[in-house]
Scaffold this motif. Structure first.
Motif, PDB file in Angstrom:
ATOM      1  N   ARG A 137       0.809  -1.215   0.000  1.00  0.00           N
ATOM      2  CA  ARG A 137       0.000   0.000   0.000  1.00  0.00           C
ATOM      3  C   ARG A 137       0.845   1.268   0.000  1.00  0.00           C
ATOM      4  O   ARG A 137       0.348   2.341  -0.341  1.00  0.00           O
ATOM      5  N   ASP A 171     -10.867  -3.180   0.050  1.00  0.00           N
ATOM      6  CA  ASP A 171     -11.420  -2.234  -0.915  1.00  0.00           C
ATOM      7  C   ASP A 171     -11.138  -0.797  -0.507  1.00  0.00           C
ATOM      8  O   ASP A 171     -10.859   0.058  -1.360  1.00  0.00           O
ATOM      9  N   GLU A 172     -11.212  -0.510   0.800  1.00  0.00           N
ATOM     10  CA  GLU A 172     -11.001   0.867   1.253  1.00  0.00           C
ATOM     11  C   GLU A 172      -9.570   1.337   1.046  1.00  0.00           C
ATOM     12  O   GLU A 172      -9.288   2.545   1.052  1.00  0.00           O
ATOM     13  N   ASP A 173      -8.644   0.391   0.832  1.00  0.00           N
ATOM     14  CA  ASP A 173      -7.264   0.761   0.510  1.00  0.00           C
ATOM     15  C   ASP A 173      -7.036   0.886  -0.988  1.00  0.00           C
ATOM     16  O   ASP A 173      -5.899   1.101  -1.432  1.00  0.00           O
ATOM     17  N   ASP A 174      -8.096   0.749  -1.762  1.00  0.00           N
ATOM     18  CA  ASP A 174      -8.082   1.005  -3.201  1.00  0.00           C
ATOM     19  C   ASP A 174      -7.042   0.166  -3.951  1.00  0.00           C
ATOM     20  O   ASP A 174      -6.067   0.697  -4.501  1.00  0.00           O
ATOM     21  N   THR A 218      -6.450  -9.220   6.733  1.00  0.00           N
ATOM     22  CA  THR A 218      -7.367  -8.721   5.718  1.00  0.00           C
ATOM     23  C   THR A 218      -7.335  -9.649   4.506  1.00  0.00           C
ATOM     24  O   THR A 218      -6.258  -9.960   3.987  1.00  0.00           O
TER      25      THR A 218
END
Length: 272
Positions: A137, A171-174, A218
């Motif tokens: 990330r 998903d929230e980390d794209d 995750t």
């Protein structure tokens, strides 16, 4: 030969918490795992009994993709993010057997992976290998790392390997944005190699992801359409986005393995 690390902020090894790299090693038949990893792995295996088949198919896909890129496409620069614990043949072994001067950067954020990398990931005499302690990330840190600037010629194509790692990005980390940012820094002619767990073929894969999350990891399955989004705008190499063991099979894998048993989409795509 050059082999070194860029490890400015090493993580702390916590043997009490399961880690996907060590669980993957277990599924491949390795020995570099702890009690927490074994307990979590058995919970995953209980709901998705073919998880070891998935792991082996993933590893075999990676090897075939390296061979194709090195032998057929002339790629000699590789970045493997989420490399996991070294398991022979490693990416650099495969690439340098075909292109002795190939340069390979491994990136992971697990200290046991980095420890094994220091000991085992020795380059060929002509080539170079290095390892970077970083989270996928943190794209800025990957792209600005001294080892990347030193080892890679970013005017020439690079193969970016994101093999069995994107399903560990929420998903929230794209995750799609992560891929776009990394590819955006690479020149035309570079390649993306990816694989991703799916529940399209066997709903049990979703229950496996639930078990990972229950152990603090995750994990998300994604549909074929969601996986195809990772290669939007790229030239996808035949046979396209397919189940991993059906990507250019070489006869080394059992023909009786079903798509459901693998439940892993794979693709190789070229940046125009």
């Amino acid at each position: 030969m050059t082999s070194y690390s860029d490890n400015a902020d090493p993580a702390v090894l916590d043997m009490s918490i399961a880690h996907p790299a060590r669980m993957y090693d277990l599924f491949l038949g390795g020995k570099d795992h702890f009690l927490a990893d074994r307990e979590a792995a058995e919970k995953v295996r209980a709901v998705f009994p073919t998880i070891a088949t998935t792991a082996r198919a993933n590893r075999a896909f990676m090897t075939r993709a390296v061979r194709m890129l090195a032998a057929e496409r002339g790629i000699c620069q590789f970045v493997d993010v989420g490399t996991g614990i070294p398991t022979s043949p490693n990416l650099h072994e495969t690439a340098q057997a075909l292109t002795p001067d190939a340069r390979v950067i491994y990136a992971d954020n697990d200290p046991i992976v980095l420890a094994h990398a220091r000991a085992l990931l020795a380059s060929s005499a002509q080539g170079r290998t290095a390892y970077l302690d970083v989270d996928l990330r943190d794209t800025d840190r990957i792209l600005n790392a001294a080892v990347v600037r030193d080892m890679l010629d970013l005017s020439e194509p690079v193969a970016l390997f994101l093999v069995a790692i994107l399903h560990f990005i929420a998903d929230e980390d794209d995750p799609h944005g992560i891929v776009r940012r990394l590819l955006g820094a690479l020149p035309s002619g570079s390649y993306l190699v990816l694989s991703h767990v799916t529940a399209d073929l066997d709903p049990s894969a979703s229950r496996a992801a639930e078990q990972y999350r229950a152990h603090g990891i995750t994990a998300h399955t994604r549909t074929c359409a969601e996986v195809e989004r990772f290669v939007d705008g790229l030239d996808v190499v035949d046979p396209g986005v397919v189940v991993a063991h059906r990507w250019r099979p070489d006869g080394a894998e059992p023909v009786e393995v079903s798509d459901a048993a693998v439940s892993l989409f794979a693709a190789v795509a070229r940046k125009p």
